[in-house]
Design a protein around this motif. Structure first.
Motif, PDB file in Angstrom:
ATOM      1  N   ARG A 194       0.847  -1.204   0.025  1.00  0.00           N
ATOM      2  CA  ARG A 194       0.085   0.182  -0.023  1.00  0.00           C
ATOM      3  C   ARG A 194       0.835   1.187  -0.184  1.00  0.00           C
ATOM      4  O   ARG A 194       1.584   1.567   1.030  1.00  0.00           O
ATOM      5  CB  ARG A 194      -0.968  -0.094   1.412  1.00  0.00           C
ATOM      6  CG  ARG A 194      -1.836  -1.285   1.100  1.00  0.00           C
ATOM      7  CD  ARG A 194      -3.018  -1.118   2.431  1.00  0.00           C
ATOM      8  NE  ARG A 194      -3.889  -2.092   2.504  1.00  0.00           N
ATOM      9  CZ  ARG A 194      -4.660  -2.212   3.454  1.00  0.00           C
ATOM     10  NH1 ARG A 194      -4.791  -1.554   4.675  1.00  0.00           N
ATOM     11  NH2 ARG A 194      -5.620  -3.143   3.184  1.00  0.00           N
ATOM     12  N   VAL A 195       0.952   2.101  -1.045  1.00  0.00           N
ATOM     13  CA  VAL A 195       1.590   3.126  -1.215  1.00  0.00           C
ATOM     14  C   VAL A 195       1.048   4.294  -0.314  1.00  0.00           C
ATOM     15  O   VAL A 195      -0.086   4.772  -0.324  1.00  0.00           O
ATOM     16  CB  VAL A 195       1.727   3.654  -2.586  1.00  0.00           C
ATOM     17  CG1 VAL A 195       2.654   4.926  -2.950  1.00  0.00           C
ATOM     18  CG2 VAL A 195       2.081   2.714  -3.438  1.00  0.00           C
ATOM     19  N   PRO A 196       1.909   4.758   0.515  1.00  0.00           N
ATOM     20  CA  PRO A 196       1.496   5.828   1.493  1.00  0.00           C
ATOM     21  C   PRO A 196       0.958   7.298   0.612  1.00  0.00           C
ATOM     22  O   PRO A 196       1.393   7.466  -0.375  1.00  0.00           O
ATOM     23  CB  PRO A 196       2.581   6.377   2.222  1.00  0.00           C
ATOM     24  CG  PRO A 196       3.344   5.252   2.333  1.00  0.00           C
ATOM     25  CD  PRO A 196       3.184   4.673   0.951  1.00  0.00           C
ATOM     26  N   GLU A 209       2.624   5.444  -7.199  1.00  0.00           N
ATOM     27  CA  GLU A 209       1.753   4.404  -7.706  1.00  0.00           C
ATOM     28  C   GLU A 209       2.032   4.050  -9.107  1.00  0.00           C
ATOM     29  O   GLU A 209       1.836   2.950  -9.457  1.00  0.00           O
ATOM     30  CB  GLU A 209       0.274   5.165  -7.739  1.00  0.00           C
ATOM     31  CG  GLU A 209      -0.192   5.209  -6.538  1.00  0.00           C
ATOM     32  CD  GLU A 209      -0.887   3.875  -5.923  1.00  0.00           C
ATOM     33  OE1 GLU A 209      -0.722   2.842  -6.813  1.00  0.00           O
ATOM     34  OE2 GLU A 209      -1.305   3.754  -4.896  1.00  0.00           O
ATOM     35  N   ASP A 210       2.540   4.849  -9.736  1.00  0.00           N
ATOM     36  CA  ASP A 210       2.978   4.451 -11.107  1.00  0.00           C
ATOM     37  C   ASP A 210       4.329   3.632 -11.317  1.00  0.00           C
ATOM     38  O   ASP A 210       4.188   2.377 -11.921  1.00  0.00           O
ATOM     39  CB  ASP A 210       3.455   5.963 -12.112  1.00  0.00           C
ATOM     40  CG  ASP A 210       2.226   6.720 -12.548  1.00  0.00           C
ATOM     41  OD1 ASP A 210       1.289   5.921 -12.429  1.00  0.00           O
ATOM     42  OD2 ASP A 210       2.487   7.687 -12.623  1.00  0.00           O
ATOM     43  N   LEU A 211       5.029   3.806 -10.400  1.00  0.00           N
ATOM     44  CA  LEU A 211       6.301   2.850 -10.231  1.00  0.00           C
ATOM     45  C   LEU A 211       5.852   1.618  -9.668  1.00  0.00           C
ATOM     46  O   LEU A 211       6.470   0.542 -10.174  1.00  0.00           O
ATOM     47  CB  LEU A 211       7.274   3.606  -8.971  1.00  0.00           C
ATOM     48  CG  LEU A 211       8.114   4.529  -9.611  1.00  0.00           C
ATOM     49  CD1 LEU A 211       9.357   4.674  -8.582  1.00  0.00           C
ATOM     50  CD2 LEU A 211       8.953   4.158 -10.871  1.00  0.00           C
ATOM     51  N   CYS A 248       2.506  -0.962 -19.230  1.00  0.00           N
ATOM     52  CA  CYS A 248       3.628  -0.750 -19.962  1.00  0.00           C
ATOM     53  C   CYS A 248       3.408  -0.224 -21.357  1.00  0.00           C
ATOM     54  O   CYS A 248       2.172  -0.020 -21.804  1.00  0.00           O
ATOM     55  CB  CYS A 248       4.312  -2.226 -20.178  1.00  0.00           C
ATOM     56  SG  CYS A 248       3.264  -3.235 -21.275  1.00  0.00           S
ATOM     57  N   SER A 249       4.433   0.253 -22.029  1.00  0.00           N
ATOM     58  CA  SER A 249       4.244   0.734 -23.493  1.00  0.00           C
ATOM     59  C   SER A 249       3.861  -0.202 -24.359  1.00  0.00           C
ATOM     60  O   SER A 249       4.041  -1.464 -24.237  1.00  0.00           O
ATOM     61  CB  SER A 249       5.654   1.654 -23.815  1.00  0.00           C
ATOM     62  OG  SER A 249       6.534   0.611 -24.166  1.00  0.00           O
ATOM     63  N   GLN A 335      10.507   3.170 -17.036  1.00  0.00           N
ATOM     64  CA  GLN A 335       9.651   2.291 -17.769  1.00  0.00           C
ATOM     65  C   GLN A 335      10.291   0.866 -17.743  1.00  0.00           C
ATOM     66  O   GLN A 335      11.466   0.632 -17.637  1.00  0.00           O
ATOM     67  CB  GLN A 335       9.464   2.929 -19.103  1.00  0.00           C
ATOM     68  CG  GLN A 335       9.075   4.156 -19.222  1.00  0.00           C
ATOM     69  CD  GLN A 335       8.950   4.848 -20.715  1.00  0.00           C
ATOM     70  OE1 GLN A 335       8.041   4.609 -21.535  1.00  0.00           O
ATOM     71  NE2 GLN A 335       9.848   5.604 -21.090  1.00  0.00           N
ATOM     72  N   THR A 336       9.318  -0.114 -18.106  1.00  0.00           N
ATOM     73  CA  THR A 336       9.610  -1.163 -18.095  1.00  0.00           C
ATOM     74  C   THR A 336      10.974  -1.542 -19.141  1.00  0.00           C
ATOM     75  O   THR A 336      11.561  -2.472 -18.670  1.00  0.00           O
ATOM     76  CB  THR A 336       8.502  -2.343 -18.687  1.00  0.00           C
ATOM     77  OG1 THR A 336       7.461  -1.979 -17.679  1.00  0.00           O
ATOM     78  CG2 THR A 336       8.767  -3.683 -18.264  1.00  0.00           C
TER      79      THR A 336
END
Length: 651
Positions: A194-196, A209-211, A248-249, A335-336
């Protein structure tokens, strides 16, 4: 540590410095948002470099003062943004770990009155996450934890990544409680993390969250590749499917579908593999490795038309290929693409060189009997050689190209089958002229010499390699004479054909085999190169014998066919021609006896070749076809009629 933390809270830099640093961080973040919306280009790249330098300079100024809890959230945010640029500007996410996160964690401990100078990065994370409980530091530490996971995943340290997320989730003792039976532990931990909540006052270049989403996709992709390399295909398939549903792209998604196709192909599911490869091309039509694998799948399925169509599309795409556009989203620095670098992925996504594709087109057309198309593609390929060997033709061991003289011989074979006999003769002359000085007058070779010298063989290994190269050169040169012989024969020039066949046989006398005399009449377990020489000798003897038959020189023809059977006992073509020569010499009883012997014997060369599993080079296929006895049924009827007549007591 609590008392020390209270003391450190009193050590606060000037409020003016804090406000200035905060304003500078926000200004840099606004410039980044403007730069990413302006798209790619020289100006945008220059702006990114300036922004990276701006964050690094700001971080240095902040670290010039002792660490203090009130300023740490901002300092860790600046560190986070700075490291995003460091990673986003490199080809790999592994750059910068030691000079990035590790000092930041030490600053956190310093502000709390603790130290960890002698700790490894993993031990340092354990100490910080267990002992630092300040609420304002949780979100910054989670952000840095996500970046740490990025580096560890990129380096393949999956165990360290899982341990970190157990700590981040406060679940070190019950880390496996997130993972149901049959699920992947690392993926379960990442999803359960859970991201603070982030503070709007601390702008980020890329949200945590993106990471998290990128980490989930990367973990599934990397582990899928690991299982694929280990041969655990069902597990690999499941993980790669998980990655395909991630964040992902389009470029990476096409790569994942290509890997799914490769996995399905290894599982013996060609139709499923084709479906995944088509999905890859639908997502990103520039994913040329998917098209290359598709052509290979059609070849495996025996769908020649579809294979040639795929190769033609691949060839066209490579000819028109523009510099690779940035398929990555400009909105994300991490990015991946930056995290997944493995040998098996490089293997699966290897781009074929244009010359390889041209050669494959030529080879497949020749194998499928499309001689005119094969000629066109071979000449296109050879034109690349004229433009410069090093630039146009890949010379690495992964290339599917044969040796260049073999390509010339295959081209000659295509020309010959297309009826362009004079052009075939000219093509072979090129091979002859280029190999003349590369073959010793006498080539002594041990017939059962090991193909690969043992490690440390030294000088003996080098001598073996040199001898094998000489044998290869001799095979190419004699094959060129063989092709010229058949080409002259097809032009009706019997005497010139005999001359070329004789030159071929004369060159083959150079080979002397240890333990079996000087004749190239050798048994099983030979080096492949010597088997080729053996076959060339047989085909030359048959070719010359056929020309003697056409000229009415039956005794000379008989002798050549006899030598052919000595070279390769039981060969059906040589045996049939020998019977025909005896028949023409009116030695019908001998002809009938030979016929009965050969027809009742074991299978000839075709069976032998199939047992050994080593097909002869493509450049010999047309010669093999021409050497086949043309009218077996007619000869058989003549022999059978003769045998019935001689067995009839009234005759």
């Amino acid at each position: 540590m609590a008392a020390a933390m209270k003391r450190r809270r009193g050590v606060v830099q000037e409020p003016g410095c804090l406000r200035a640093w905060d304003a500078e961080n926000m200004a840099l973040a606004r410039r980044w948002r403007a730069a990413r919306c302006s798209g790619a280009g020289t100006a945008a790249a220059r702006e990114v470099r300036q922004l990276r330098g701006g964050f690094e300079e700001l971080l240095l100024r902040m670290r010039g003062l002792p660490a203090a809890l009130p300023t740490l959230p901002l300092e860790l945010t600046v560190l986070y943004n700075s490291l995003l640029f460091t990673m986003g500007a490199s080809d790999s996410a592994m750059e910068g770990e030691a000079e990035g996160i590790h000092p930041g964690l030490l600053r956190v401990l310093e502000a709390c009155g603790a130290c960890g100078q002698d700790l490894s990065t993993e031990e340092l994370w354990q100490k910080v996450l267990r002992e630092v409980t300040v609420e304002e530091l949780q979100a910054p530490l989670h952000r840095l934890g996500a970046l740490q996971a990025v580096w560890w995943l990129s380096a393949g340290h999956l165990g360290s990544t899982a341990s970190l997320f157990r700590l981040l989730s406060n679940a070190e003792d019950t880390g496996r409680s997130h993972c149901r039976e049959g699920e992947n532990e690392l993926l379960s931990l990442l999803k359960a993390w859970r991201v603070p909540a982030e503070k709007p006052s601390l702008p980020l270049l890329q949200s945590t969250e993106d990471l998290k989403e990128i980490l989930c996709t990367t973990a599934a992709f990397l582990q899928g590749l690991q299982e694929l390399e280990a041969g655990n295909f069902p597990t690999a398939l499941s993980l790669l499917q998980e990655a395909a549903g991630g964040f992902c792209s389009k470029r990476v998604l096409a790569q994942i579908y290509t890997c799914l196709g490769y996995c399905a192909q290894r599982m013996g599911k060609p139709q499923t593999a084709l479906q995944h490869l088509k999905q890859a091309l639908q997502v990103d039509f520039q994913c040329l490795p998917a098209l290359s694998h598709m052509a290979a799948m059609y070849h495996e399925l025996g769908e020649t038309d579809a294979e040639l169509q795929a190769l033609a599309l691949l060839n066209e795409a490579l000819e028109e290929e523009s510099p690779a556009a940035a398929s990555s989203s400009p909105y994300f620095l991490i990015q991946t693409e930056l995290l997944v670098h493995t040998p098996i992925l490089d293997l699966i996504l290897r781009h074929r060189h244009p010359s390889e594709v041209k050669y494959l087109l030529a080879q497949r057309c020749l194998q499928d009997g499309r001689e005119a198309d094969a000629v066109e593609h071979y000449l296109d390929f050879l034109a690349l050689l004229q433009e410069g060997l090093q630039q146009q033709v890949p010379l690495d061991c992964r290339s599917g190209l044969p040796r260049i003289p073999e390509v010339f011989l295959e081209a000659a074979s295509a020309l010959e089958q297309a009826g362009r006999h004079q052009d075939a003769i000219t093509m072979c002359e090129e091979v002859i002229s280029r190999t003349t000085d590369l073959i010793p007058r006498i080539l002594r070779v041990e017939e059962r010499l090991e193909e690969c010298p043992s490690p440390g063989a030294g000088q003996a290994g080098g001598l073996l390699s040199q001898k094998k190269e000489s044998v290869c050169c001799l095979a190419w040169r004699t094959a060129a004479y063989l092709h010229q012989g058949w080409a002259w024969a097809n032009l009706g020039e019997r005497k010139e054909a005999i001359t070329q066949f004789s030159r071929c046989l004369s060159d083959l006398v150079r080979v002397q085999l240890y333990g079996s005399g000087a004749e190239l009449t050798v048994p099983e377990n030979l080096l492949p190169e010597l088997e080729v020489l053996q076959k060339i000798r047989l085909l030359s003897l048959i070719g010359r014998g056929v020309q003697f038959l056409e000229l009415g020189r039956h005794k000379e023809a008989l002798l050549d066919f006899h030598y052919g059977l000595q070279t390769l006992p039981g060969d059906p073509a040589a045996a049939s021609y020998l019977v025909q020569a005896l028949w023409k010499l009116n030695r019908k009883q001998e002809a009938a006896a030979y016929w009965q012997k050969f027809s009742q014997g074991p299978p000839g060369e075709d069976g032998q070749q199939e047992r050994q599993g080593r097909p002869f080079p493509l450049y010999l296929v047309s010669c093999l076809k021409q050497a086949m006895f043309p009218d077996m049924d007619s000869l058989a009827r003549s022999i059978q009629d003769y045998l019935r007549t001689t067995e009839d007591p009234l005759s």
